[in-house]
Scaffold this motif. Structure first.
Motif, mmCIF file in Angstrom:
data_model
loop_
_atom_site.group_PDB
_atom_site.id
_atom_site.type_symbol
_atom_site.label_atom_id
_atom_site.label_comp_id
_atom_site.label_asym_id
_atom_site.label_seq_id
_atom_site.Cartn_x
_atom_site.Cartn_y
_atom_site.Cartn_z
ATOM 1 N N LEU A 1 65.626 12.581 51.526
ATOM 2 C CA LEU A 1 66.217 11.329 51.067
ATOM 3 C C LEU A 1 67.733 11.369 51.176
ATOM 4 O O LEU A 1 68.368 10.407 51.630
ATOM 5 C CB LEU A 1 65.792 11.044 49.627
ATOM 6 N N ASN A 2 68.348 12.494 50.781
ATOM 7 C CA ASN A 2 69.800 12.608 50.884
ATOM 8 C C ASN A 2 70.258 12.537 52.337
ATOM 9 O O ASN A 2 71.279 11.917 52.655
ATOM 10 C CB ASN A 2 70.258 13.925 50.261
ATOM 11 N N ALA A 3 69.497 13.170 53.234
ATOM 12 C CA ALA A 3 69.837 13.106 54.654
ATOM 13 C C ALA A 3 69.748 11.680 55.166
ATOM 14 O O ALA A 3 70.584 11.238 55.964
ATOM 15 C CB ALA A 3 68.897 14.009 55.451
ATOM 16 N N GLY B 1 63.353 21.297 62.268
ATOM 17 C CA GLY B 1 62.866 21.722 60.962
ATOM 18 C C GLY B 1 63.891 22.538 60.204
ATOM 19 O O GLY B 1 64.050 22.391 58.987
ATOM 20 N N ALA B 2 64.610 23.389 60.925
ATOM 21 C CA ALA B 2 65.656 24.183 60.280
ATOM 22 C C ALA B 2 66.763 23.280 59.744
ATOM 23 O O ALA B 2 67.296 23.497 58.654
ATOM 24 C CB ALA B 2 66.234 25.191 61.269
ATOM 25 N N GLY B 3 67.089 22.260 60.519
ATOM 26 C CA GLY B 3 68.109 21.320 60.060
ATOM 27 C C GLY B 3 67.664 20.566 58.827
ATOM 28 O O GLY B 3 68.447 20.322 57.915
ATOM 29 N N GLU B 4 66.394 20.194 58.780
ATOM 30 C CA GLU B 4 65.861 19.481 57.620
ATOM 31 C C GLU B 4 65.921 20.354 56.382
ATOM 32 O O GLU B 4 66.194 19.905 55.282
ATOM 33 C CB GLU B 4 64.410 19.071 57.901
ATOM 34 N N ALA B 5 65.663 21.674 56.579
ATOM 35 C CA ALA B 5 65.636 22.577 55.437
ATOM 36 C C ALA B 5 67.028 22.929 54.943
ATOM 37 O O ALA B 5 67.250 23.106 53.747
ATOM 38 C CB ALA B 5 64.887 23.853 55.817
ATOM 39 N N GLN C 1 71.007 14.060 61.279
ATOM 40 C CA GLN C 1 69.594 14.402 61.340
ATOM 41 C C GLN C 1 68.753 13.237 61.844
ATOM 42 O O GLN C 1 67.805 13.428 62.616
ATOM 43 C CB GLN C 1 69.118 14.826 59.944
ATOM 44 N N ALA C 2 69.087 12.024 61.424
ATOM 45 C CA ALA C 2 68.303 10.866 61.859
ATOM 46 C C ALA C 2 68.366 10.680 63.370
ATOM 47 O O ALA C 2 67.349 10.390 64.019
ATOM 48 C CB ALA C 2 68.802 9.602 61.155
#
Length: 510
Positions: free
Chosen positions: A127-129, A82-86, A25-26
């Motif tokens: 935070l976990n990501a 956004g979908a990936g973040e969710a 994700q980063a």
């Protein structure tokens, strides 16, 4: 066109799904590009901009597979991000394979406090990501820096800071720091004073330690998380020897000679993140034959050495370096390693141990080998005892190495050579990395240690005990063959291992 993957990608290779495991994700946020995978492991990078050959090469090198580039509308990429973040479930295996009865006390509490659920909040997922991406990228530290509008998240990779993502909203930034406090069991109501703590995660069957430091700032609280991944240290260093750390032949021989002394003290100094503890681990691993009793006390135990008794500091329970060291000396050790000498009491006990027949290894925060003497004097120790106990001081730094995949010959100008006391010499081999997929465009790949070793003999001990001027002590040491840190790094530049920029970044021009 809608934001569905099937509307952008060929149906015959579907169904398609976003892959945030192999392209974290980063990285997706940083480059505004997401990775999609279809049948037959077909990979497509969906990006906002025209094809970037360097980025594409970097992705293919990382994934070890061909990747197709597809430019998409910014709104679609934003939707997928956004979908990936969710949906991202970073560290989802935090307690996979964990026997509930295998851990007890503090360890069990820390793991249960970090257990994830399907209903985890967006802040927890973010935070976990971030922590997951830090592990994937080999970061040593995660920095969360509050700003007027939110927070910046940066990683320290190979000793250099890299921007990862920006978080919008001061409230979100505050919740990120509060979440870290909960994980480390700190006081979430205290926002005016610094706090330090630690927490653990179990990821892919291995336990990883994280050290947390909270510091009040103008816009709230800043947090720094130090990543202590023992498995990565073992993987990077192999058998963990001085050869693997990159020391030159002359340096290795000198360190090994000092490590085999019957008694005395060998100190390693340098700034945080300069590899001091790893050097001591490698030294202990080389001299450990099973014939000696070796005990260490560390905060925390970063690498497990077979056959060595290792004690973790636990200040909450009253087990400090000084108290633990006193107990260690009653266990009849031959070699003792103290993770760090931080205070006068620990220093005094370590010196006494060295004077009474033990060989003591430790680290001290100082800029160079000579500053260690000043540190001990500032702690109020008897200077005669210090120099009597001290065998040698190793000051080291880590310099980034030129990437071998994109290294090209480089001819520095005459002014640069003159500034470093060099002349044009056909024996010199200056190289510079142009940037490629293997080094993520930085021109550097990996690091090695450069060091100066101060070996004390009777003449130097007399000068130090007589409080001679530092310039006289340095001149005497160099007349005995000591090579300054700057000179050792400059030699690495001339061999084409690193660059002048790295030389100036990590060493001081004396």
């Amino acid at each position: 066109m809608t934001h569905s993957l099937s509307d952008w990608l060929p149906a015959e290779h579907g169904p398609w799904h976003l892959d945030f495991e192999r392209w974290p994700q980063a990285q997706a946020q940083r480059w505004r590009a997401v990775l999609a995978m279809g049948q037959g492991e077909r990979l497509v990078l969906l990006a906002e901009r025209e094809q970037d050959a360097l980025l594409l090469q970097s992705v293919e090198t990382r994934l070890q597979a061909p990747v197709r580039w597809l430019r998409c509308e910014p709104a679609a990429v934003e939707h997928w991000l956004g979908a990936g973040e969710a949906d991202f479930r970073a560290l989802s295996d935090v307690d996979e394979g964990l026997d509930p009865g295998a851990a007890a006390g503090q360890q069990a509490e820390e793991l249960s406090a970090l257990r994830l659920s399907e209903q985890a909040s967006p802040v927890v997922r973010l935070l976990n990501a971030t922590l997951y991406d830090a592990l994937q990228d080999g970061a040593s530290d995660v920095h969360i820096e509050c700003t007027a509008r939110g927070a910046n998240i940066r990683f320290r990779i190979d000793g250099v800071m890299a921007q990862v993502r920006a978080v919008d909203g001061a409230a979100v930034a505050e919740q990120l720091v509060s979440r870290l406090k909960v994980m480390a069991e700190l006081d979430i109501g205290e926002r005016r004073l610094p706090q330090d703590g630690r927490f653990k995660l179990r990821v892919q069957g291995r336990e990883i330690d994280f050290r947390l430091s909270i510091m009040p700032s103008v816009f709230g609280e800043d947090a720094v998380v130090r990543v202590l991944d023992r498995a990565r240290i073992e993987q990077d260093q192999g058998s963990l020897t001085l050869d693997a750390l990159g020391f030159g032949a002359e340096e290795r021989a000198a360190i090994r000679a000092q490590a085999r002394q019957p008694h005395g003290m060998l100190l390693v100094t340098g700034p945080t993140g300069s590899g001091k503890t790893t050097t001591l681990y490698a030294t202990l691993a080389e001299i450990h034959t099973g014939q000696d009793k070796i005990i260490t006390i560390e905060d925390p135990v970063e690498y497990q050495l077979p056959g060595v008794v290792q004690i973790p500091v636990n200040e909450k329970k009253g087990l400090t370096f000084s108290r633990g060291l006193r107990s260690i000396l009653r266990h009849d050790p031959d070699r003792v390693m103290v993770g760090e000498i931080r205070d006068a009491e620990t220093a005094q006990i370590a010196v006494q141990a060295a004077l009474t027949g033990h060989l003591v290894f430790s680290t001290v925060h100082a800029n160079n080998a000579f500053d260690v003497i000043g540190r001990f004097m500032h702690m109020g120790l008897d200077l005669y005892n210090v120099v009597s106990a001290l065998n040698a001081v190793l000051a080291q730094r880590l310099v980034r190495l030129v990437c071998p995949h994109c290294a090209r010959p480089h001819e520095p100008d005459a002014a640069l050579l003159a500034r470093h006391g060099l002349r044009a010499d056909p024996g010199h081999r200056f190289l510079r990395g142009e940037g490629c997929g293997h080094c993520r465009g930085s021109g550097y790949r990996g690091r090695r240690a450069v060091a100066e070793l101060l070996r004390l003999d009777d003449g130097l001990r007399d000068l130090i005990a007589a409080r001679a001027p530092m310039s006289q002590i340095k001149e005497a040491a160099r007349s005995r063959g000591m090579k300054p840190l700057r000179a050792m790094a400059l030699a690495a530049v001339c061999r084409g291992e690193t660059t002048f920029e790295e030389l100036e970044r990590v060493t001081l021009d004396e």
